[in-house]
Design an enzyme around this catalytic site. Structure first.
Site, PDB file in Angstrom:
ATOM      1  N   GLN A   1       0.828  -1.205   0.000  1.00 24.78           N
ATOM      2  CA  GLN A   1       0.000   0.000   0.000  1.00 24.78           C
ATOM      3  C   GLN A   1       0.864   1.257   0.000  1.00 24.78           C
ATOM      4  OE1 GLN A   1      -2.907   0.219   3.270  1.00 24.78           O
ATOM      5  NE2 GLN A   1      -2.379   2.357   3.493  1.00 24.78           N
ATOM      6  N   GLY A   2       0.844   2.015  -1.080  1.00 28.44           N
ATOM      7  CA  GLY A   2       1.657   3.235  -1.178  1.00 28.44           C
ATOM      8  C   GLY A   2       0.878   4.472  -0.802  1.00 28.44           C
ATOM      9  N   TYR A   3       0.695   4.676   0.481  1.00 28.34           N
ATOM     10  CA  TYR A   3      -0.064   5.837   0.967  1.00 28.34           C
ATOM     11  C   TYR A   3       0.868   6.884   1.594  1.00 28.34           C
ATOM     12  CZ  TYR A   3      -4.809   3.766   0.505  1.00 28.34           C
ATOM     13  OH  TYR A   3      -5.988   3.248   0.044  1.00 28.34           O
ATOM     14  N   SER A   4       1.464   6.532   2.756  1.00 25.96           N
ATOM     15  CA  SER A   4       2.212   7.520   3.533  1.00 25.96           C
ATOM     16  C   SER A   4       3.433   8.037   2.780  1.00 25.96           C
ATOM     17  CB  SER A   4       2.687   6.913   4.855  1.00 25.96           C
ATOM     18  OG  SER A   4       1.593   6.621   5.675  1.00 25.96           O
TER      19      SER A   4
ATOM     20  N   GLU B   1     -10.749  -1.114   8.418  1.00 21.93           N
ATOM     21  CA  GLU B   1      -9.382  -1.151   8.908  1.00 21.93           C
ATOM     22  C   GLU B   1      -9.350  -0.833  10.397  1.00 21.93           C
ATOM     23  OE1 GLU B   1      -5.053   0.486   7.412  1.00 21.93           O
ATOM     24  OE2 GLU B   1      -6.746   1.843   7.520  1.00 21.93           O
TER      25      GLU B   1
ATOM     26  N   GLU C   1      -3.880  10.258  18.238  1.00 19.37           N
ATOM     27  CA  GLU C   1      -4.272  11.674  18.304  1.00 19.37           C
ATOM     28  C   GLU C   1      -5.297  12.007  17.218  1.00 19.37           C
ATOM     29  OE1 GLU C   1      -1.237  10.448  18.625  1.00 19.37           O
ATOM     30  OE2 GLU C   1      -1.062  10.884  20.767  1.00 19.37           O
TER      31      GLU C   1
END
Lengths: 382, 377
Positions: free
Chosen positions: A124-127, A242, A368
């Site tokens: 998964q290429g998210y961050s 998720e 947070e």
């Protein structure tokens, strides 16, 4: 013709799963705190695939088990109770589900069978370095040149990219649009020229996460899921499930079981102060489990979960971390040993629990962020 | 401010909640609560009569005995709503420490004589049992009984008796060599000591020395009294846990409202993330405690002692934390008696101290839940 699992009696269904796990799941995959690498997980994934059980949530026509919510929860519960460690399932639980909902017929016909046969392993290429909790701030860009998209940028914290054949990527396709609006969802082969993977050594000493660099990576024009500039909506559609997974009592319960055995052998359990700590943690696990049960019921009756699922994502990982702290205390002067400590015919790895529990309050939306969501949606603050 | 608003139990329970809530908003306004704290220990005769008239003392009493025949989840719903209003009236004490003992008694003649008046609220009865403030279960019963003629002669004191001032009769538990017996007394001896608590209710010490009881006054013989007394204590703990949860919800709601309205530094306090996150942490704890209480509601009789202990532990800890955080988040106004928060903080602390502390209950749950760890000691 596959079976209609939803028509099965739940007890029979569960027994069927239990029997299969007991007979087929390799013992070294049980109760692991760390993340499985492909080399260890592949045989087990192939066995599940041959059984037709690799994709329990997918519809039957796409090769899944077609489980309804009730059976899906039972499925997860049986695998969790048996301590079966998660395999490389991102292609199944994330990309597959997404393609089934938003993909073209051609994409479904091409990709889904390759996921089911364990031919393709997805990451998964998210961050990105400047887009973690603030994911919409991502800057990896994609520009259309003729019949190809050209991708430039960098992803980070990509789980097991080094074991993956394919990556799904959120990239910016409209630089003028508002943050969330100009993002598109792409599919890329990891062996495309211009993609470089660099594993990151974690605090635990393993290489669970990677950096993935995109340097003029050219992919076909149709390697896009959904519409151009609609990638954010797609990515968000998967978040509810998720968070329920991340809030499952499984990690905390398994850690508590390990803590109990360890504290009995180490003698810590005879110390009233430790027993006080342990009893509080055990009660937290019991009440987390009951809370998870309430969510499961709500999911069954309404078919969807609201923002309150953040309650689990906050409490569960925090509890897992608190148990891991007690594990070090239970080890007394052995609490910080790097190598596992022998424990009867079993062994205990106090630092492992400490390390592996750390990222759980960071990934999938940091604690947070979950607090921000609850403050706004349920308390009306902000 | 609660998760899953749509799945709030069956229709009859929703109606029960609604009628209790209406009752509370009419009869237990902060002004009325304050006035019943003047010399009456939180008790109000009109409120009491109306509550009893609604059948709320007889929720668990079988219909065959003119009760309502409801379940633990209904009892819990009732006491959550009462707790939300901060009521001090002894609905839990009378229904669960007295009525439940009478209902479960096999002495039907005595039962038929006293039960109707107590259920109707015409006779407010209390239970006297505790040897001292540390008493946690029936093994720590204070008064003693010695056979005398066809009956018994009592001696010793019971401490921490709630609502003895208003009681016209009650149950006394007394130790014998073969166990603990429960007796009905039409008149209780006058208290030898009275101690007001933070919430305005009074704990009394009663000396039973010289009191004689006849066979007809027996509610539970020595071989069954321990189990019956402990059963009643568990039910009362469940009700206290429910009241603590209800009070916590009120206090959290007051606090969140305050954060939304109070302006400082040119904006509502609720705009500050530090305060938002503290409020969220309290909300999470409320939901975790609700789960513990629901486990007790649905766990059945076999696990009642264990689950009620867990619920009392969890809800006491929750309420104490919410009480102290609410004072802090309100700032100076939270430290005044005039502000209504005081009514709830005082009630919370009192309920948390009664029938066993959070820590005591947590250890009690632990030894029942992990018997193997206990045996290893």
């Amino acid at each position: 013709m596959s079976r209609d699992y939803n028509a099965m009696d739940e007890a029979d269904f569960r027994q069927m799963l239990r029997d299969f796990i007991a007979a087929e799941c390799p013992p070294q995959l049980i109760n692991r705190a760390d993340r499985l690498r492909l080399a260890e997980a592949r045989d087990w994934m192939l066995k599940l695939s041959a059984q037709g059980w690799l994709a329990p949530s997918w519809p039957v026509e796409h090769g899944g088990m077609g489980l309804n919510i009730e059976k899906m929860l039972a499925f997860n519960d049986e695998f969790d109770s048996a301590g079966v460690t998660r395999h490389l399932d991102i292609g199944i639980v994330m990309l597959g589900m997404l393609l089934i909902r938003f993909g073209s017929d051609a994409q479904k016909a091409y990709y889904l069978p390759r996921i089911l046969s364990v031919t393709d392993i997805w990451c998964q290429g998210y961050s990105e370095p400047n887009a973690g909790s603030d994911l919409a701030n991502l800057r990896t860009s994609a520009v259309l040149e003729g019949n190809e998209w050209v991708i430039n940028g960098q992803k980070i914290w990509t789980t097991l990219a080094q074991d993956s054949t394919d990556i799904f990527v959120l990239a910016r396709t409209d630089l003028q649009a508002k943050k969330q609006a100009g993002i598109t969802f792409f599919l890329a082969r990891m062996d495309t020229p211009g993609i470089t993977v660099r594993p990151i050594r974690t605090l635990a000493g393993d290489e669970e996460f990677c950096e993935v660099f995109f340097d003029n990576v050219r992919i076909p024009k149709d390697a896009v899921v959904g519409d151009i500039n609609q990638g954010w909506t797609l990515a968000k559609a998967l978040l509810g499930f998720e968070r329920l997974t991340h809030g499952s009592p499984k990690s905390a319960q398994m850690a508590l079981n390990r803590l109990q055995s360890f504290a009995q052998v180490s003698g810590a359990m005879a110390d009233p102060a430790f027993r006080d700590t342990f009893s509080a943690l055990a009660m937290d696990v019991a009440d987390l489990t009951a809370t998870y049960g309430r969510f499961a019921e709500a999911l069954k009756s309404s078919g969807a979960l609201g923002p309150e699922v953040s309650v689990l994502k906050l409490f569960g990982p925090d509890l897992y971390q608190r148990i891991s702290e007690a594990m070090i205390d239970a080890g007394q002067a052995y609490g910080a040993l790097l190598d596992p400590v022998a424990l009867g015919q079993d062994q205990m790895d106090p630092m492992g629990s400490y390390y592996f529990s750390r990222p759980t309050t960071i990934y999938g939306g940091a604690s947070e962020i979950q607090r921000n969501i609850l403050a706004k949606t349920l308390l009306g603050l902000g | 401010m609660q998760m899953f608003k749509t799945t709030d139990g069956p229709e009859h329970r929703r109606q029960l909640r609604e009628s209790v809530s209406t009752f509370v908003s009419r009869n237990a306004t902060p002004e009325k609560l304050r006035s019943s704290l003047q010399g009456q220990g939180g008790y109000d005769a009109c409120r009491w009569t109306e509550a009893a008239g609604s059948g709320w003392l007889a929720l668990l009493v079988p219909e065959a005995l003119d009760g309502i025949g409801m379940e633990l989840a209904d009892l819990s719903a009732l006491h959550q709503e009462l707790g939300r209003g901060g009521l001090r009236d002894p609905l839990a004490e009378v229904a669960l420490l007295v009525i439940e003992a009478i209902v479960k008694s096999d002495k039907t003649a005595l039962r038929d004589r006293i039960l109707p008046d107590v259920i109707a609220g015409e006779r407010l009865a209390c239970l006297a049992w505790a040897a001292d403030a540390s008493a946690f279960d029936a093994t720590m019963t204070g008064p003693q009984a010695t056979p005398q003629g066809d009956g018994w002669r009592l001696s010793g004191t019971a401490d921490c008796v709630a609502f003895a001032d208003q009681a016209t009769g009650g149950i006394v538990a007394a130790r014998l060599p073969e166990g603990v017996a429960l007796f009905w007394l039409d008149h209780l001896p006058a208290a030898v000591a009275r101690s007001p608590q933070a919430d305005g209710t009074i704990l009394s010490r009663i000396d039973f020395t010289g009191v004689t009881v006849e066979r007809e006054q027996l509610i539970a013989a020595p071989d069954s009294g321990v189990a019956l007394l402990d059963h009643c204590l568990s039910l009362a703990r469940l009700a206290y846990a429910a009241q603590l949860l209800g009070a916590s919800e009120t206090v959290l709601a007051m606090t969140v409202d305050y954060l939304k309205t109070r302006q400082q530094f040119g904006q509502a306090l609720g705009r500050f993330q530090a305060l938002q996150h503290r409020a969220v942490d309290l909300f999470v704890q409320v939901e975790i405690a609700r789960s513990a209480l629901m486990r007790a509601e649905h766990g059945g009789e076999d696990s009642l002692a264990r689950n009620a202990a867990a619920a009392k532990a969890r809800c006491s800890e929750l309420a104490r934390r919410i009480g102290r955080e609410a004072i802090q988040l309100h700032g100076a106004i939270g430290y005044t008696q005039e502000y209504d928060l005081s009514l709830f903080v005082n009630r919370i602390i009192t309920l948390s101290a009664q029938l066993g502390s959070a820590r005591r209950h947590r250890m009690s749950w632990f030894t029942q839940q992990f018997p193997a760890l206990e045996a290893a000691e």
